[in-house]
Design a protein around this motif. Structure first.
Motif, PDB file in Angstrom:
ATOM      1  N   LEU A 172      -0.369   9.324  15.460  1.00  0.00           N
ATOM      2  CA  LEU A 172      -0.327   8.451  16.634  1.00  0.00           C
ATOM      3  C   LEU A 172       0.990   7.701  16.701  1.00  0.00           C
ATOM      4  CD1 LEU A 172      -1.504   6.933  19.064  1.00  0.00           C
ATOM      5  CD2 LEU A 172      -2.685   5.401  17.462  1.00  0.00           C
ATOM      6  N   THR A 173       1.639   7.795  17.852  1.00  0.00           N
ATOM      7  CA  THR A 173       2.845   7.021  18.148  1.00  0.00           C
ATOM      8  C   THR A 173       2.594   6.268  19.451  1.00  0.00           C
ATOM      9  OG1 THR A 173       4.259   8.700  17.134  1.00  0.00           O
ATOM     10  CG2 THR A 173       5.321   7.128  18.621  1.00  0.00           C
ATOM     11  N   ILE A 174       2.923   4.976  19.482  1.00  0.00           N
ATOM     12  CA  ILE A 174       2.731   4.176  20.698  1.00  0.00           C
ATOM     13  C   ILE A 174       4.085   3.688  21.173  1.00  0.00           C
ATOM     14  CG2 ILE A 174       1.491   2.255  21.751  1.00  0.00           C
ATOM     15  CD1 ILE A 174      -0.455   2.332  19.389  1.00  0.00           C
ATOM     16  N   VAL A 175       4.359   3.872  22.462  1.00  0.00           N
ATOM     17  CA  VAL A 175       5.650   3.534  23.053  1.00  0.00           C
ATOM     18  C   VAL A 175       5.425   2.594  24.232  1.00  0.00           C
ATOM     19  CG1 VAL A 175       7.718   4.442  24.182  1.00  0.00           C
ATOM     20  CG2 VAL A 175       6.598   5.776  22.380  1.00  0.00           C
ATOM     21  N   TRP A 184      -0.462  15.676  22.556  1.00  0.00           N
ATOM     22  CA  TRP A 184      -0.852  15.113  23.852  1.00  0.00           C
ATOM     23  C   TRP A 184      -0.108  13.808  24.096  1.00  0.00           C
ATOM     24  CZ3 TRP A 184      -4.911  16.344  27.468  1.00  0.00           C
ATOM     25  CH2 TRP A 184      -5.497  17.597  27.239  1.00  0.00           C
ATOM     26  N   ILE A 185       0.054  13.493  25.382  1.00  0.00           N
ATOM     27  CA  ILE A 185       0.547  12.183  25.801  1.00  0.00           C
ATOM     28  C   ILE A 185      -0.560  11.478  26.575  1.00  0.00           C
ATOM     29  CG2 ILE A 185       2.117  10.962  27.359  1.00  0.00           C
ATOM     30  CD1 ILE A 185       4.297  12.896  26.607  1.00  0.00           C
ATOM     31  N   ASP A 186      -0.905  10.282  26.120  1.00  0.00           N
ATOM     32  CA  ASP A 186      -1.798   9.394  26.870  1.00  0.00           C
ATOM     33  C   ASP A 186      -0.885   8.431  27.617  1.00  0.00           C
ATOM     34  OD1 ASP A 186      -3.554   7.534  27.846  1.00  0.00           O
ATOM     35  OD2 ASP A 186      -4.582   7.163  25.945  1.00  0.00           O
ATOM     36  N   GLY A 187      -0.634   8.733  28.878  1.00  0.00           N
ATOM     37  CA  GLY A 187       0.378   7.998  29.632  1.00  0.00           C
ATOM     38  C   GLY A 187      -0.038   6.609  30.063  1.00  0.00           C
ATOM     39  N   THR A 188      -1.319   6.300  29.944  1.00  0.00           N
ATOM     40  CA  THR A 188      -1.841   4.976  30.301  1.00  0.00           C
ATOM     41  C   THR A 188      -2.720   4.512  29.143  1.00  0.00           C
ATOM     42  OG1 THR A 188      -3.551   6.147  31.565  1.00  0.00           O
ATOM     43  CG2 THR A 188      -1.702   5.254  32.806  1.00  0.00           C
ATOM     44  N   PHE A 189      -2.106   4.167  28.048  1.00  0.00           N
ATOM     45  CA  PHE A 189      -2.778   3.959  26.761  1.00  0.00           C
ATOM     46  C   PHE A 189      -3.888   2.916  26.828  1.00  0.00           C
ATOM     47  CE2 PHE A 189      -2.865   1.775  22.599  1.00  0.00           C
ATOM     48  CZ  PHE A 189      -3.238   2.837  21.794  1.00  0.00           C
ATOM     49  N   GLY A 215       1.000   7.590  22.797  1.00  0.00           N
ATOM     50  CA  GLY A 215       0.454   6.690  23.796  1.00  0.00           C
ATOM     51  C   GLY A 215       1.564   5.887  24.450  1.00  0.00           C
ATOM     52  N   ILE A 216       1.498   5.773  25.777  1.00  0.00           N
ATOM     53  CA  ILE A 216       2.501   5.032  26.543  1.00  0.00           C
ATOM     54  C   ILE A 216       1.794   3.931  27.315  1.00  0.00           C
ATOM     55  CG2 ILE A 216       4.277   5.144  28.344  1.00  0.00           C
ATOM     56  CD1 ILE A 216       4.543   8.136  27.753  1.00  0.00           C
ATOM     57  N   ASP A 217       2.321   2.721  27.239  1.00  0.00           N
ATOM     58  CA  ASP A 217       1.806   1.630  28.077  1.00  0.00           C
ATOM     59  C   ASP A 217       2.913   0.628  28.305  1.00  0.00           C
ATOM     60  OD1 ASP A 217       0.169  -0.701  29.099  1.00  0.00           O
ATOM     61  OD2 ASP A 217      -1.438   0.714  28.614  1.00  0.00           O
ATOM     62  N   GLN A 218       3.002   0.142  29.546  1.00  0.00           N
ATOM     63  CA  GLN A 218       4.033  -0.848  29.861  1.00  0.00           C
ATOM     64  C   GLN A 218       3.608  -2.257  29.484  1.00  0.00           C
ATOM     65  OE1 GLN A 218       4.666  -1.408  34.140  1.00  0.00           O
ATOM     66  NE2 GLN A 218       2.671  -0.470  34.546  1.00  0.00           N
TER      67      GLN A 218
END
Length: 336
Positions: free
Chosen positions: A75-78, A29-34, A53-56
């Motif tokens: 878990l990978t966070i970008v 899964w991608i959590d696009g707004t972590f 997980g993606i968060d700007q």
């Protein structure tokens, strides 16, 4: 480094209905707004093999460090914007993407930090940048001409008194630049009737509008929805939680168009040809919070969840106008 936010449990909005509607939770899964990681942890604990997980916001990534390690390589966070999630997927998900969750809008941890400038209830610098880079809300408030500023307040915040507020801002900034949240909130309050018990704060719509403009949230949403379509496997799931009418309308329209709907969001958009549906939906109605969730998390009261299931049809782009994005020509209903 900013100070710690107010310490309170983070409650991811509509997580229970997401998990119930996509069960069993499996795959990548991608959590696009972590954000604070609530959806990510919920997915991992429910059985997801892996979450990216993606968060700007660099603060979101920093705050995840104390607990992220317990999930190991699951878990990978970008740090990125979810508008680019298909690129992130290509670089981090060689096995493909089985599901994507997007929680739109500002997170509670951002609201709770006065230094971030999102809140009209806490004094702080007038910032509102989720990525902590680029032009701030103070830049817009102090440099935009009165007309474009009124357009932002009306089109992005649905503030009917946008012209009156823009005039007051222009008048006040001529005396001294507007650099703090409470000063701006006070200017806006002076333009509107005092809120009655139970009503939202007079500055709510204007602050929302500025935040959306600073972060190009509607543009990111349009790009993110199309990126999700490109990233998902056939059978993959896209779950989107929105918090106000314009976002929800865009998400609803996206699923209508990509699930075989016809017609256009407005009469000026080019007529769209009917194509093979890229998504299916169990229901076209949005899912709202139940009484239990409202009791636990009052911020969920305006939330709506929409879910689509990816088919094997080719991905395609959609004209932003077809999604009903606010346009500069739409001024009907605005007051003085």
């Amino acid at each position: 480094m900013v100070s710690d936010p107010v310490q309170q449990p983070h409650v991811p909005v509509l997580l229970r209905p997401i998990l119930a509607n996509v069960a069993p939770v499996t795959g990548t899964w991608i959590d696009g707004t972590f954000g604070a990681g609530g959806y990510t942890r919920g997915l991992l604990d429910a059985g997801a093999t892996r979450v990216v997980g993606i968060d700007q916001d660099p603060l979101a990534i920093e705050m995840a460090q104390p607990w992220a390690g317990q999930y190991g390589d699951r878990l990978t966070i970008v740090q990125d914007n979810f508008a680019n999630l298909d690129t992130v997927a290509g670089e981090n998900c060689p096995e493909g993407v089985d599901g994507i969750v997007l929680d739109l809008g500002v997170s509670s941890m951002q609201l709770d930090l006065a230094e971030r400038g999102f809140s009209f209830l806490r004094d702080g610098p007038l910032d509102m940048r989720m990525s902590q880079s680029g032009p701030s809300a103070a830049d817009l408030v102090n440099t935009l001409e009165e007309g474009p500023l009124a357009d932002i307040l009306y089109l992005y915040g649905e503030e009917r008194a946008s012209r009156r507020i823009a005039r007051a801002i222009a008048r006040e900034r001529a005396v001294e630049p507007i650099t703090t949240t409470l000063r701006l909130a006070k200017i806006i309050e002076g333009c509107l009737p005092r809120a009655k018990p139970g009503q939202s704060h007079p500055a709510t719509r204007s602050f929302q509008a500025l935040r959306i403009a600073v972060n190009d949230e509607y543009g990111a949403l349009a790009e993110g929805l199309m990126a999700a379509e490109r990233a998902l496997k056939p059978g993959g799931i896209l779950a989107v939680v929105s918090f106000h009418s314009i976002e929800d309308r865009m998400v609803k329209r996206f699923f209508q168009l990509r699930a075989g709907g016809t017609g256009n969001a407005n009469r000026y958009a080019p007529q769209l040809e009917e194509e093979s549906p890229a998504f299916t939906q169990k229901t076209r109605k949005g899912i709202g919070p139940d009484d239990e969730e409202l009791e636990i998390n009052p911020r969920s009261r305006s939330a709506r969840l929409r879910i689509g299931y990816r088919t094997d049809a080719p991905a395609d782009d959609i004209d932003r106008a077809a999604l009903g994005m606010p346009g500069a020509g739409d001024r009907k209903g605005r007051k003085g």
